[in-house]
Design an enzyme around this catalytic site. Structure first.
Site, mmCIF file in Angstrom:
data_model
loop_
_atom_site.group_PDB
_atom_site.id
_atom_site.type_symbol
_atom_site.label_atom_id
_atom_site.label_comp_id
_atom_site.label_asym_id
_atom_site.label_seq_id
_atom_site.Cartn_x
_atom_site.Cartn_y
_atom_site.Cartn_z
ATOM 1 N N ASN A 1 9.491 -3.858 -14.784
ATOM 2 C CA ASN A 1 10.329 -3.076 -15.702
ATOM 3 C C ASN A 1 10.493 -3.716 -17.079
ATOM 4 O O ASN A 1 10.629 -3.014 -18.084
ATOM 5 C CB ASN A 1 11.704 -2.828 -15.076
ATOM 6 C CG ASN A 1 11.648 -1.831 -13.935
ATOM 7 O OD1 ASN A 1 10.786 -0.949 -13.917
ATOM 8 N ND2 ASN A 1 12.538 -1.974 -12.969
ATOM 9 N N TYR B 1 19.356 -7.373 -20.474
ATOM 10 C CA TYR B 1 18.921 -7.120 -19.107
ATOM 11 C C TYR B 1 17.448 -6.718 -19.136
ATOM 12 O O TYR B 1 16.918 -6.256 -20.144
ATOM 13 C CB TYR B 1 19.782 -6.082 -18.385
ATOM 14 C CG TYR B 1 21.153 -6.627 -18.014
ATOM 15 C CD1 TYR B 1 21.311 -7.465 -16.907
ATOM 16 C CD2 TYR B 1 22.262 -6.335 -18.797
ATOM 17 C CE1 TYR B 1 22.558 -7.986 -16.578
ATOM 18 C CE2 TYR B 1 23.510 -6.846 -18.481
ATOM 19 C CZ TYR B 1 23.651 -7.679 -17.372
ATOM 20 O OH TYR B 1 24.874 -8.209 -17.064
ATOM 21 N N HIS C 1 13.186 -13.512 -10.220
ATOM 22 C CA HIS C 1 12.993 -12.596 -11.348
ATOM 23 C C HIS C 1 13.305 -13.261 -12.690
ATOM 24 O O HIS C 1 12.924 -12.755 -13.732
ATOM 25 C CB HIS C 1 13.910 -11.384 -11.153
ATOM 26 C CG HIS C 1 13.357 -10.100 -11.698
ATOM 27 N ND1 HIS C 1 12.003 -9.810 -11.764
ATOM 28 C CD2 HIS C 1 13.985 -8.992 -12.195
ATOM 29 C CE1 HIS C 1 11.827 -8.599 -12.269
ATOM 30 N NE2 HIS C 1 13.007 -8.084 -12.553
ATOM 31 N N ASN D 1 15.496 -4.370 -18.063
ATOM 32 C CA ASN D 1 14.966 -3.040 -18.354
ATOM 33 C C ASN D 1 14.962 -2.662 -19.826
ATOM 34 O O ASN D 1 14.363 -1.653 -20.203
ATOM 35 C CB ASN D 1 15.762 -1.981 -17.584
ATOM 36 C CG ASN D 1 15.571 -2.107 -16.083
ATOM 37 O OD1 ASN D 1 14.856 -2.985 -15.605
ATOM 38 N ND2 ASN D 1 16.202 -1.232 -15.337
ATOM 39 N N TYR E 1 22.153 -14.591 -11.426
ATOM 40 C CA TYR E 1 20.697 -14.440 -11.559
ATOM 41 C C TYR E 1 19.986 -15.744 -11.934
ATOM 42 O O TYR E 1 18.753 -15.784 -11.949
ATOM 43 C CB TYR E 1 20.374 -13.400 -12.631
ATOM 44 C CG TYR E 1 20.867 -12.007 -12.312
ATOM 45 C CD1 TYR E 1 20.300 -11.270 -11.277
ATOM 46 C CD2 TYR E 1 21.902 -11.438 -13.042
ATOM 47 C CE1 TYR E 1 20.752 -9.983 -10.982
ATOM 48 C CE2 TYR E 1 22.361 -10.158 -12.755
ATOM 49 C CZ TYR E 1 21.787 -9.438 -11.726
ATOM 50 O OH TYR E 1 22.238 -8.168 -11.433
ATOM 51 N N ASP F 1 7.624 -12.848 -14.104
ATOM 52 C CA ASP F 1 7.267 -13.064 -12.708
ATOM 53 C C ASP F 1 6.236 -12.029 -12.271
ATOM 54 O O ASP F 1 6.130 -10.958 -12.860
ATOM 55 C CB ASP F 1 8.512 -12.970 -11.821
ATOM 56 C CG ASP F 1 9.224 -11.624 -11.960
ATOM 57 O OD1 ASP F 1 9.630 -11.288 -13.090
ATOM 58 O OD2 ASP F 1 9.359 -10.905 -10.954
#
Length: 225
Positions: free
Chosen positions: A150, A102, A58, A104, A53, A129
């Site tokens: 999220n 993470y 993101h 969420n 990632y 973002d």
């Protein structure tokens, strides 16, 4: 006679409300506010942990904090619910937080470090973002909805408020129908990569200005730039 005159004048009440004697009344809550003005700031960069990632759209929140840390010679330390670097600038202390929960579950890390360092809500800046803005566009707002993001959705839920400052970094919406997830979790293209360094420099200045000049000045200086 002299004693009587002296007694007469001493019985006249002193004029208490002369201009020289009037002092501004400071209520107890004002004293507390003056005493407790916080010079600590929590700067939260949203993203996902893991090598896959690192260079994705993101993860722009992580990327901004990594850029500032490298520029200022800071190191991130693995702490509870994330990675943290402490940056001191012009009498302020900025806690740069990259949650490891993470995206969420970002709110859990934000709430924990906000409480641990006793940082007021108005001194929190969340970097995220935004698909609704063209690449590199800056949008700083004192509050707002999650916009379908999220990370913001979870922060709103955990903090039970939308009234915290967020810095939305535009990543545009140049994807075909049904490919949003692949686009957001995809890496920057060559054109974006070429423009990122300048945008990251501006982002670092936004963080410093937020802490030293306040939200209104930060919005006036950087929004739309």
């Amino acid at each position: 006679m002299i004693k009587w005159i002296t007694k007469l004048f001493s019985s006249i009440p002193k004029e208490e409300n002369t201009e020289d004697n009037i002092k501004p009344e400071v209520h107890e809550h004002q004293k507390n506010n003056i005493k407790n003005v916080s010079k600590k700031y929590l700067i939260v960069g949203l993203g996902n942990i893991g090598a896959e990632y690192v260079n994705t759209r993101h993860n722009i929140g992580f990327k901004v904090l990594d850029f500032l840390a490298k520029k200022e010679g800071l190191s991130f330390e693995t702490v509870k619910l994330g990675s943290l670097a402490e940056y001191k600038f012009k009498g302020r202390t900025f806690f740069l937080l990259k949650p490891n929960t993470y995206m969420n579950l970002s709110g859990k890390a934000v709430k924990y470090w906000m409480d641990k360092e006793n940082i007021p809500l108005e001194n929190i800046l969340v970097i995220t973002d935004d698909l609704n803005l063209s690449f590199g566009t800056i949008r700083i707002k004192p509050k707002g909805s999650d916009g379908g993001h999220n990370g913001l959705k979870n922060i709103n839920l955990v903090l039970n408020t939308q009234n915290y400052t967020r810095y939305r970094f535009g990543i545009s919406d140049q994807f075909k129908k049904g490919q949003q997830i692949d686009y957001v979790l995809g890496e920057w293209n060559a054109e974006e990569e070429a423009k990122l360094p300048e945008r990251l420099e501006v982002s670092a200045e936004i963080i410093k200005t937020f802490g030293t000049a306040g939200l209104e000045n930060t919005m006036t200086t950087f929004n739309g730039k």
